[in-house]
Design a protein around this motif. Sequence first.
Motif, PDB file in Angstrom:
ATOM      1  N   LEU A 123      18.458   9.456 -10.780  1.00 17.84           N
ATOM      2  CA  LEU A 123      18.116   8.720 -11.997  1.00 17.84           C
ATOM      3  C   LEU A 123      16.650   8.294 -11.996  1.00 17.84           C
ATOM      4  CD1 LEU A 123      19.099   7.284 -14.634  1.00 17.84           C
ATOM      5  CD2 LEU A 123      19.552   5.280 -13.217  1.00 17.84           C
ATOM      6  N   LEU A 124      16.140   7.889 -10.830  1.00 21.65           N
ATOM      7  CA  LEU A 124      14.747   7.440 -10.743  1.00 21.65           C
ATOM      8  C   LEU A 124      13.777   8.610 -10.764  1.00 21.65           C
ATOM      9  CD1 LEU A 124      14.936   4.599  -8.069  1.00 21.65           C
ATOM     10  CD2 LEU A 124      15.391   4.509 -10.531  1.00 21.65           C
ATOM     11  N   ALA A 125      14.239   9.763 -10.304  1.00 16.22           N
ATOM     12  CA  ALA A 125      13.356  10.926 -10.236  1.00 16.22           C
ATOM     13  C   ALA A 125      13.245  11.661 -11.561  1.00 16.22           C
ATOM     14  CB  ALA A 125      13.860  11.892  -9.160  1.00 16.22           C
ATOM     15  N   ASN A 126      14.219  11.450 -12.447  1.00 17.31           N
ATOM     16  CA  ASN A 126      14.271  12.218 -13.686  1.00 17.31           C
ATOM     17  C   ASN A 126      13.581  11.506 -14.834  1.00 17.31           C
ATOM     18  OD1 ASN A 126      15.668  14.322 -12.516  1.00 17.31           O
ATOM     19  ND2 ASN A 126      17.679  13.498 -13.062  1.00 17.31           N
ATOM     20  N   PRO A 127      13.104  12.266 -15.817  1.00 15.61           N
ATOM     21  CA  PRO A 127      12.415  11.667 -16.968  1.00 15.61           C
ATOM     22  C   PRO A 127      13.399  11.111 -17.989  1.00 15.61           C
ATOM     23  CG  PRO A 127      12.506  14.041 -17.220  1.00 15.61           C
ATOM     24  CD  PRO A 127      13.091  13.748 -15.873  1.00 15.61           C
ATOM     25  N   ALA A 163       0.859  -1.178   0.000  1.00 14.39           N
ATOM     26  CA  ALA A 163       0.000   0.000   0.000  1.00 14.39           C
ATOM     27  C   ALA A 163       0.898   1.232   0.000  1.00 14.39           C
ATOM     28  CB  ALA A 163      -0.904  -0.011   1.220  1.00 14.39           C
ATOM     29  N   ALA A 164       0.316   2.396  -0.064  1.00 22.02           N
ATOM     30  CA  ALA A 164       1.093   3.631  -0.018  1.00 22.02           C
ATOM     31  C   ALA A 164       0.335   4.652   0.813  1.00 22.02           C
ATOM     32  CB  ALA A 164       1.358   4.163  -1.420  1.00 22.02           C
ATOM     33  N   THR A 165       1.001   5.748   1.118  1.00 18.79           N
ATOM     34  CA  THR A 165       0.340   6.812   1.870  1.00 18.79           C
ATOM     35  C   THR A 165      -0.246   7.865   0.938  1.00 18.79           C
ATOM     36  OG1 THR A 165       2.437   8.013   2.086  1.00 18.79           O
ATOM     37  CG2 THR A 165       1.842   6.477   3.864  1.00 18.79           C
ATOM     38  N   GLY A 166      -0.059   7.680  -0.363  1.00 19.57           N
ATOM     39  CA  GLY A 166      -0.574   8.611  -1.354  1.00 19.57           C
ATOM     40  C   GLY A 166      -0.028   8.250  -2.718  1.00 19.57           C
ATOM     41  N   GLN A 167      -0.357   9.074  -3.713  1.00 18.07           N
ATOM     42  CA  GLN A 167       0.130   8.822  -5.065  1.00 18.07           C
ATOM     43  C   GLN A 167       1.604   9.175  -5.177  1.00 18.07           C
ATOM     44  OE1 GLN A 167      -2.667  11.007  -7.615  1.00 18.07           O
ATOM     45  NE2 GLN A 167      -3.368   9.045  -8.370  1.00 18.07           N
ATOM     46  N   ASN A 168       2.292   8.441  -6.050  1.00 14.95           N
ATOM     47  CA  ASN A 168       3.691   8.731  -6.407  1.00 14.95           C
ATOM     48  C   ASN A 168       4.634   8.692  -5.211  1.00 14.95           C
ATOM     49  OD1 ASN A 168       2.707   9.290  -9.068  1.00 14.95           O
ATOM     50  ND2 ASN A 168       2.151  11.342  -8.375  1.00 14.95           N
ATOM     51  N   ARG A 169       4.375   7.786  -4.303  1.00 13.48           N
ATOM     52  CA  ARG A 169       5.254   7.626  -3.140  1.00 13.48           C
ATOM     53  C   ARG A 169       6.363   6.597  -3.390  1.00 13.48           C
ATOM     54  NH1 ARG A 169       2.487  11.520  -1.853  1.00 13.48           N
ATOM     55  NH2 ARG A 169       1.624  11.910   0.243  1.00 13.48           N
ATOM     56  N   GLY A 170       6.213   5.783  -4.436  1.00 17.43           N
ATOM     57  CA  GLY A 170       7.236   4.784  -4.721  1.00 17.43           C
ATOM     58  C   GLY A 170       6.759   3.359  -4.596  1.00 17.43           C
ATOM     59  N   LYS A 171       5.466   3.190  -4.658  1.00 22.33           N
ATOM     60  CA  LYS A 171       4.880   1.845  -4.522  1.00 22.33           C
ATOM     61  C   LYS A 171       5.334   0.925  -5.649  1.00 22.33           C
ATOM     62  CE  LYS A 171       0.368   1.643  -4.971  1.00 22.33           C
ATOM     63  NZ  LYS A 171       0.544   3.005  -5.358  1.00 22.33           N
ATOM     64  N   THR A 172       5.347   1.437  -6.874  1.00 24.58           N
ATOM     65  CA  THR A 172       5.787   0.612  -8.010  1.00 24.58           C
ATOM     66  C   THR A 172       7.266   0.291  -7.899  1.00 24.58           C
ATOM     67  OG1 THR A 172       4.083   1.627  -9.401  1.00 24.58           O
ATOM     68  CG2 THR A 172       5.859   0.463 -10.517  1.00 24.58           C
ATOM     69  N   VAL A 206       4.086   1.995   2.065  1.00 26.76           N
ATOM     70  CA  VAL A 206       5.191   2.715   1.428  1.00 26.76           C
ATOM     71  C   VAL A 206       4.933   4.213   1.525  1.00 26.76           C
ATOM     72  CG1 VAL A 206       6.503   3.053  -0.708  1.00 26.76           C
ATOM     73  CG2 VAL A 206       5.514   0.800  -0.186  1.00 26.76           C
ATOM     74  N   SER A 207       5.925   4.947   2.022  1.00 26.98           N
ATOM     75  CA  SER A 207       5.856   6.407   2.061  1.00 26.98           C
ATOM     76  C   SER A 207       7.141   6.955   1.471  1.00 26.98           C
ATOM     77  CB  SER A 207       5.652   6.898   3.498  1.00 26.98           C
ATOM     78  OG  SER A 207       5.377   8.294   3.509  1.00 26.98           O
ATOM     79  N   GLU A 208       7.326   8.278   1.539  1.00 23.34           N
ATOM     80  CA  GLU A 208       8.558   8.846   1.005  1.00 23.34           C
ATOM     81  C   GLU A 208       9.267   9.677   2.057  1.00 23.34           C
ATOM     82  OE1 GLU A 208       7.716  11.232  -2.412  1.00 23.34           O
ATOM     83  OE2 GLU A 208       6.592  12.727  -1.306  1.00 23.34           O
ATOM     84  N   GLY A 209      10.504  10.049   1.755  1.00 25.72           N
ATOM     85  CA  GLY A 209      11.425  10.639   2.706  1.00 25.72           C
ATOM     86  C   GLY A 209      10.911  11.844   3.478  1.00 25.72           C
ATOM     87  N   GLY A 210      11.561  12.081   4.594  1.00 22.60           N
ATOM     88  CA  GLY A 210      11.182  13.126   5.523  1.00 22.60           C
ATOM     89  C   GLY A 210      11.155  12.545   6.923  1.00 22.60           C
ATOM     90  N   VAL A 211      10.549  13.277   7.843  1.00 21.74           N
ATOM     91  CA  VAL A 211      10.402  12.779   9.209  1.00 21.74           C
ATOM     92  C   VAL A 211       8.940  12.849   9.625  1.00 21.74           C
ATOM     93  CG1 VAL A 211      11.059  13.059  11.624  1.00 21.74           C
ATOM     94  CG2 VAL A 211      12.756  13.433   9.844  1.00 21.74           C
ATOM     95  N   GLU A 255      -0.457  -5.099  -5.355  1.00 23.96           N
ATOM     96  CA  GLU A 255      -0.114  -3.679  -5.312  1.00 23.96           C
ATOM     97  C   GLU A 255      -1.373  -2.838  -5.275  1.00 23.96           C
ATOM     98  OE1 GLU A 255       1.527  -0.473  -8.402  1.00 23.96           O
ATOM     99  OE2 GLU A 255       2.966  -2.103  -8.066  1.00 23.96           O
ATOM    100  N   GLY A 256      -1.505  -2.033  -4.244  1.00 26.94           N
ATOM    101  CA  GLY A 256      -2.667  -1.178  -4.092  1.00 26.94           C
ATOM    102  C   GLY A 256      -2.615   0.047  -4.990  1.00 26.94           C
ATOM    103  N   THR A 257      -3.576   0.939  -4.771  1.00 23.52           N
ATOM    104  CA  THR A 257      -3.686   2.178  -5.540  1.00 23.52           C
ATOM    105  C   THR A 257      -3.855   3.340  -4.571  1.00 23.52           C
ATOM    106  OG1 THR A 257      -4.755   1.025  -7.390  1.00 23.52           O
ATOM    107  CG2 THR A 257      -5.019   3.404  -7.298  1.00 23.52           C
ATOM    108  N   GLY A 258      -2.827   4.193  -4.476  1.00 23.59           N
ATOM    109  CA  GLY A 258      -2.941   5.333  -3.573  1.00 23.59           C
ATOM    110  C   GLY A 258      -2.982   4.915  -2.110  1.00 23.59           C
ATOM    111  N   HIS A 259      -3.613   5.731  -1.282  1.00 22.85           N
ATOM    112  CA  HIS A 259      -3.634   5.481   0.157  1.00 22.85           C
ATOM    113  C   HIS A 259      -4.652   4.403   0.534  1.00 22.85           C
ATOM    114  CE1 HIS A 259      -7.372   7.746   0.532  1.00 22.85           C
ATOM    115  NE2 HIS A 259      -6.810   8.763  -0.126  1.00 22.85           N
ATOM    116  N   ALA A 260      -4.706   4.088   1.809  1.00 25.64           N
ATOM    117  CA  ALA A 260      -5.516   2.955   2.280  1.00 25.64           C
ATOM    118  C   ALA A 260      -6.986   3.082   1.940  1.00 25.64           C
ATOM    119  CB  ALA A 260      -5.351   2.802   3.794  1.00 25.64           C
ATOM    120  N   GLY A 261      -7.497   4.307   1.831  1.00 28.34           N
ATOM    121  CA  GLY A 261      -8.919   4.499   1.579  1.00 28.34           C
ATOM    122  C   GLY A 261      -9.307   4.584   0.128  1.00 28.34           C
ATOM    123  N   VAL A 262      -8.333   4.647  -0.776  1.00 28.54           N
ATOM    124  CA  VAL A 262      -8.660   4.772  -2.199  1.00 28.54           C
ATOM    125  C   VAL A 262      -9.458   3.551  -2.656  1.00 28.54           C
ATOM    126  CG1 VAL A 262      -7.706   4.798  -4.537  1.00 28.54           C
ATOM    127  CG2 VAL A 262      -6.730   6.288  -2.791  1.00 28.54           C
TER     128      VAL A 262
END
Length: 364
Positions: free
Chosen positions: A217-221, A15-24, A151-156, A122-129
């Motif tokens: 490399l992963l962040a760039n198009p 699952a993820a905490t939102g879109q584009n967090r790195g689930k794939t 799955v979430s992304e960096g920070g605290v 593999e889920g889609t977006g956050h737990a409630g989507v």
Amino acid sequence: MTAPEDPAARRVFLAATGQNRGKTTASLGLIAGIMRTGHRLGFLKPVGQRYLVVDGTRADEDAVLVREVFDLPDALNDMSPVTLPRHFTTDFIMGRITDDLAGQVEHAFLRIAAGKDLVVIEGTGHAGVGAVVGISNASVAALLASKVIIVSEGGVGRPIDEIVLNASLFEQHGVEVLGALVNKVEMDSHADLPEILRRGLAQHGIELIGCIPYSELLANPSLELIVTHLEGELLAGEATPGQTVGHVAIGAMQADHAMKILRERTLLITPGDREDMILASLAARGHPVMGLILTGGFHPSGAVLRRLRDASLFTYLVETDTYTTAQAANAILVKTHPTDTDKIATIIELVDGAIDTNALLDRL
């Protein structure tokens, strides 16, 4: 159709905490790690919001990606049983769609899991989507009796807050949360971040399974995405699929100064009338420039254009100014495609270093 008996295959729901967090990213890396252990593996994307049509079958793009990268044998309509085209949610709410979506997901899972040791879901977006159509990620994980990794992304603060929030919804559905995987972690500048996250999550009874380092490399198009998303004219070279940009630089200073900031696989954005910058890029030692975006609609001279074409250096002319172009390039939503071989190899390497696959398998 009668579903087969519930198979013995173990299962894990990403699952993820939102879109584009790195689930794939997590899915690709985890699948590669599991397949190296010799397990027979299946993949399921229960609900897809971004889909492709392949041989007449509408399937989520992540299911298409995983099937192609790992050469999985299962049918796409089983790997991606429910997709949500435009107006689907409205039609569902208004009673114009009465399909048993949960039943479709369950039957597809049972077909995928037959003869497998493990299924990655593999889920889609956050737990409630998906709640709007009766199949949220949390309810699907419960339906399929799957344990969950969030799955979430960096920070605290934000990742911990988001992970705790999502974990609570899974727990309300009786789903066991194995732990969290944090993506895009700036290891070089914040070496202590994994320990901070581990302690912060532990205060809420959630295990940190691993941290995936940030990768430019992963962040760039890719060059292909540049051409697809920015309106312009290809003057030289090719937008070859799979050529991912390693670094984006703006050439607004003197050419000799600009050459000092170039790194491997640099995409240089510079006004089209800066022929000094263009020629310096062609002459740079080690050929770090993989491509040029020329801004302002300024065509280089015929002699310079011939040199660009002789060198087959990707050169793309746009009408917008340099600042606007850089913003547009930065805003491109980067998704992994089967042709992104370098990117996929990097994903597998980074996730392999972040997750103890064998320890995780022991918990499923």
